[in-house]
Design a protein around this motif. Structure first.
Motif, short mmCIF file in Angstrom:
data_model
loop_
_atom_site.label_atom_id
_atom_site.label_comp_id
_atom_site.label_asym_id
_atom_site.label_seq_id
_atom_site.Cartn_x
_atom_site.Cartn_y
_atom_site.Cartn_z
N PHE A 73 0.83 -1.20 0.00
CA PHE A 73 0.00 0.00 0.00
C PHE A 73 0.87 1.26 0.00
N THR A 74 1.98 1.23 0.71
CA THR A 74 2.89 2.37 0.72
C THR A 74 3.40 2.66 -0.69
N LYS A 77 0.62 4.22 -2.87
CA LYS A 77 0.29 5.60 -2.51
C LYS A 77 1.28 6.61 -3.07
N TRP A 82 -5.21 9.99 -7.04
CA TRP A 82 -6.04 8.99 -6.38
C TRP A 82 -7.50 9.39 -6.42
N GLY A 84 -10.31 8.38 -4.07
CA GLY A 84 -10.85 7.71 -2.90
C GLY A 84 -12.30 8.05 -2.65
N ALA A 124 -8.42 -0.16 0.86
CA ALA A 124 -8.49 1.13 1.53
C ALA A 124 -9.26 2.11 0.64
N THR A 126 -10.84 4.75 1.11
CA THR A 126 -10.58 6.18 1.31
C THR A 126 -9.35 6.63 0.54
N ASP A 127 -8.45 5.70 0.25
CA ASP A 127 -7.24 6.02 -0.51
C ASP A 127 -7.35 5.66 -1.99
#
Length: 137
Positions: A73-74, A77, A82, A84, A124, A126-127
């Motif tokens: 995930f890092t 990102k 993105w 989200g 995720a 939201t991301d």
């Protein structure tokens, strides 16, 4: 950790041999370049399996731990644009729903359909990282 992006058959085999493709970092760098040069584009990036391969393939795949997922995930990102918190069933939306996001810069959406049963967070939203169940294919 470095992640390898490759194509496997539709079913996860007991013995996985060979891997061809690109490093995830290279794919993400190319996506960032593309979205910078082409504002308003929409990218749906679907990833299946999410496993590691062993040097001795007959021992089967290595299923991801929470630490591997967090590291993955890092890496994800690092992408620009993105999208989200999209509404459920966003596959029914018109293109403008995505193109207008990020001040008209477009949208990058990851859809994961992997073997992440033993981790507490496999998506995720939201991301901008969504479960495959949220989009019809």
């Amino acid at each position: 950790m470095r992640f390898w992006v490759t194509h496997l058959n539709d079913e996860l085999a007991e013995v996985i041999v060979g891997n061809t493709g690109k490093w995830l970092e290279d794919v993400l760098t190319e996506m960032n370049r593309f979205t910078k040069e082409n504002p308003g584009e929409i990218i749906f990036f679907r990833m299946n399996y999410l496993i590691d391969l062993r040097k001795v393939p007959s021992l089967g795949p290595i299923y991801w731990t929470q630490d591997i997922v967090d590291d993955f995930f890092t890496h994800l990102k690092t992408l620009n644009n993105w999208c989200g918190d999209l509404e459920k069933g966003f596959h029914n939306q018109k293109a403008s729903y995505f193109m207008d996001r990020n001040d008209g810069a477009g949208c990058v959406i990851f859809v994961l359909d992997g073997h992440l049963n033993d981790v507490k967070t496999s998506t995720a939203p939201t991301d901008g990282i969504y479960p495959a169940s949220q989009m019809n294919f």
